[in-house]
Design an enzyme around this catalytic site. Structure first.
Site, short mmCIF file in Angstrom:
data_model
loop_
_atom_site.label_atom_id
_atom_site.label_comp_id
_atom_site.label_asym_id
_atom_site.label_seq_id
_atom_site.Cartn_x
_atom_site.Cartn_y
_atom_site.Cartn_z
N HIS A 58 1.59 4.26 5.02
CA HIS A 58 2.11 3.89 3.44
C HIS A 58 2.76 5.39 2.85
O HIS A 58 2.35 6.44 3.51
CB HIS A 58 0.85 3.63 2.73
CG HIS A 58 1.00 3.09 1.31
ND1 HIS A 58 1.38 3.96 0.55
CD2 HIS A 58 1.11 1.73 1.00
CE1 HIS A 58 1.92 3.05 -0.93
NE2 HIS A 58 1.35 1.99 -0.45
N ASP A 94 -6.97 7.58 5.48
CA ASP A 94 -6.41 6.63 4.49
C ASP A 94 -7.23 5.37 4.69
O ASP A 94 -6.78 4.51 5.63
CB ASP A 94 -5.18 6.55 4.22
CG ASP A 94 -4.78 5.42 3.66
OD1 ASP A 94 -5.32 4.77 2.79
OD2 ASP A 94 -3.37 5.47 3.25
N GLN A 130 -6.80 0.35 3.10
CA GLN A 130 -7.01 -1.05 3.48
C GLN A 130 -8.12 -1.53 4.51
O GLN A 130 -8.27 -2.53 4.70
CB GLN A 130 -5.49 -1.45 4.31
CG GLN A 130 -4.44 -1.25 3.55
CD GLN A 130 -4.09 -2.34 2.62
OE1 GLN A 130 -4.68 -3.46 2.61
NE2 GLN A 130 -3.64 -1.95 1.32
N LYS A 136 -8.59 -2.53 -4.31
CA LYS A 136 -8.37 -3.21 -2.82
C LYS A 136 -9.92 -3.90 -2.56
O LYS A 136 -9.71 -4.71 -1.66
CB LYS A 136 -7.81 -2.20 -1.97
CG LYS A 136 -6.88 -1.35 -2.11
CD LYS A 136 -5.53 -2.17 -2.07
CE LYS A 136 -4.36 -1.03 -2.40
NZ LYS A 136 -3.07 -1.72 -2.33
N CYS A 185 6.13 -0.21 0.73
CA CYS A 185 5.64 1.10 0.71
C CYS A 185 5.62 1.66 2.11
O CYS A 185 5.03 2.51 2.36
CB CYS A 185 4.68 1.40 -0.16
SG CYS A 185 4.95 1.12 -1.84
#
Length: 405
Positions: free
Chosen positions: A123, A200, A203, A226, A363
């Site tokens: 991203h 990261d 997700q 999220k 993104c």
């Protein structure tokens, strides 16, 4: 499969109709809907204990402080962190990654000739901060390529690793293609090469268990919105020794022990990185969201969502001209395109049928360029979606495709 009736009753927004059609919300990789428990937690804070925290001695200040710090402990337990002091509240994943890239710049640990390693799947939030670090320090950005299925090339990854690699910044799950990266194995290899590792997990958080002690990374970031919590709240987990050795980022209240005009002494973790009044309500609501998720069980959620994604992939594959992106073992998101149909037109038309998806580059412009496309249509799933959601998606896409081609 999870019981749809018992789950759906927690999400009143899903009772809405769009142009007379029941809302089918499949934009969960962008943001999830919030259960009643989270809405109640936010409301209770403002109705019952609203106050600034940590320095107040009055009754409400004590209650708010206790709730906020209990939220930190809930996050630490959810991550299996060694200590709640390793949990730093941020405004989200983007803020957390910028914090790390900035303090690494300030630390002087990275300079000309050093390398930062990211992947093609990232991203923008896990690309741009590292580009900015490279501009400031003279380091070089290196990129792990992916194959035609959107899977990272592990041979290339190991070839790119060297004693010049100072940071591996890697997404756990691709927000665009749903690719699940082998983060534990890649983390171990990067640590062996002497690099710091940031994961990261924006997700990953709604779908997968996160155990930072077994993961072996130095930093992990995720966003509350999220994972069924409000926007504007997120977490940076950092290994204590690493955080203690790095300088603070923002200056202000709470991140200090003592201030004179000659010198400031900085506070201990985690307050060293939490300058100013934090998002108190957001942290409390995030803890409620994590409690909600854990009461259901992340294994059960993942199994439920995986069944939906497989069903959606099968149903969409039967539509003429559809191409699916990403590997078969996706998590959370399913990206696709239809030959001769622009993704924006498709998304706009199926929205009129009550189906909410995301269109565009997500993104991830470098990833889209890798595949020679400007974007995809992305359906992303959550615990409240059902096989009926999949059927509605497939029917809407099939109808729209015939209208647009």
């Amino acid at each position: 499969m999870l019981s749809s009736e018992s789950i759906l009753q927690n999400f009143p927004i899903l009772d809405r109709k769009i142009n007379g059609h029941p809302l089918v919300y499949l934009d969960n990789a962008a943001t999830t809907q919030k259960p009643l428990q989270v809405l109640y937690a936010s409301r209770h804070y403002y109705e019952a204990i609203n106050s600034n925290i940590h320095r107040g001695t009055h009754f409400l200040a004590r209650l708010a402080t206790e709730a906020f710090e209990q939220a930190r402990q809930t996050v630490a337990s959810h991550l299996n962190a060694d200590s709640s002091d390793e949990v730093i509240f941020t405004s989200g994943t983007t803020d957390a990654i910028n914090l790390v890239s900035s303090v690494l710049t300030l630390s002087g640990q990275i300079g000309k000739g050093d390398e930062i390693l990211i992947s093609t799947l990232e991203h923008h939030s896990n690309i741009v901060p590292w580009q900015m670090l490279c501009v400031r320090t003279g380091a070089e950005l290196k990129v792990i390529p992916c194959d035609e299925n959107g899977v990272l090339d592990q041979h290339a990854f190991h070839e790119l690793l060297s004693n010049r690699t100072k940071v591996l910044a890697l997404g756990w799950v691709s927000n665009a293609f749903g690719t699940v990266n082998p983060v534990r194995e890649m983390t171990a290899a990067a640590k062996k090469a002497g690099a710091l590792v940031l994961i990261d997990a924006a997700q990953a958080a709604p779908h997968l268990k996160m155990d930072v002690q077994s993961l072996g990374a130095d930093f992990l970031a995720f966003s509350g919105h999220k994972v069924y919590a409000p926007t504007g709240i997120g977490v940076l987990w950092g290994r204590r020794k690493v955080l203690e050795d790095l300088p603070p980022w923002r200056g202000g209240g709470e991140m200090i022990k003592e201030v004179t005009f000659d010198k400031t002494t900085y506070n201990d973790l985690p307050f060293k990185y939490e300058a100013g009044t934090p998002n108190i309500e957001g942290a409390i609501a995030l803890a409620s969201a994590l409690d909600f998720v854990n009461a259901i069980g992340l294994d059960e959620i993942y199994s439920h969502e995986n069944e939906l994604i497989e069903a959606a992939a099968d149903a969409l594959s039967d539509i003429e001209g559809v191409r699916l992106y990403g590997p078969d073992d996706r998590a959370g998101a399913l990206s696709f395109a239809i030959e001769g149909v622009h993704h924006y037109d498709l998304g706009t038309l199926i929205d009129q049928m009550g189906v909410a998806v995301r269109t565009g580059h997500h993104c991830c412009q470098p990833l889209m360029s890798r595949f020679g496309i400007t974007g995809t249509t992305r359906a992303s799933f959550a615990l409240y979606n059902t096989l009926e959601s999949v059927a509605a998606l497939a029917a809407a896409v099939a109808k729209a495709s015939k209208m647009l081609r």
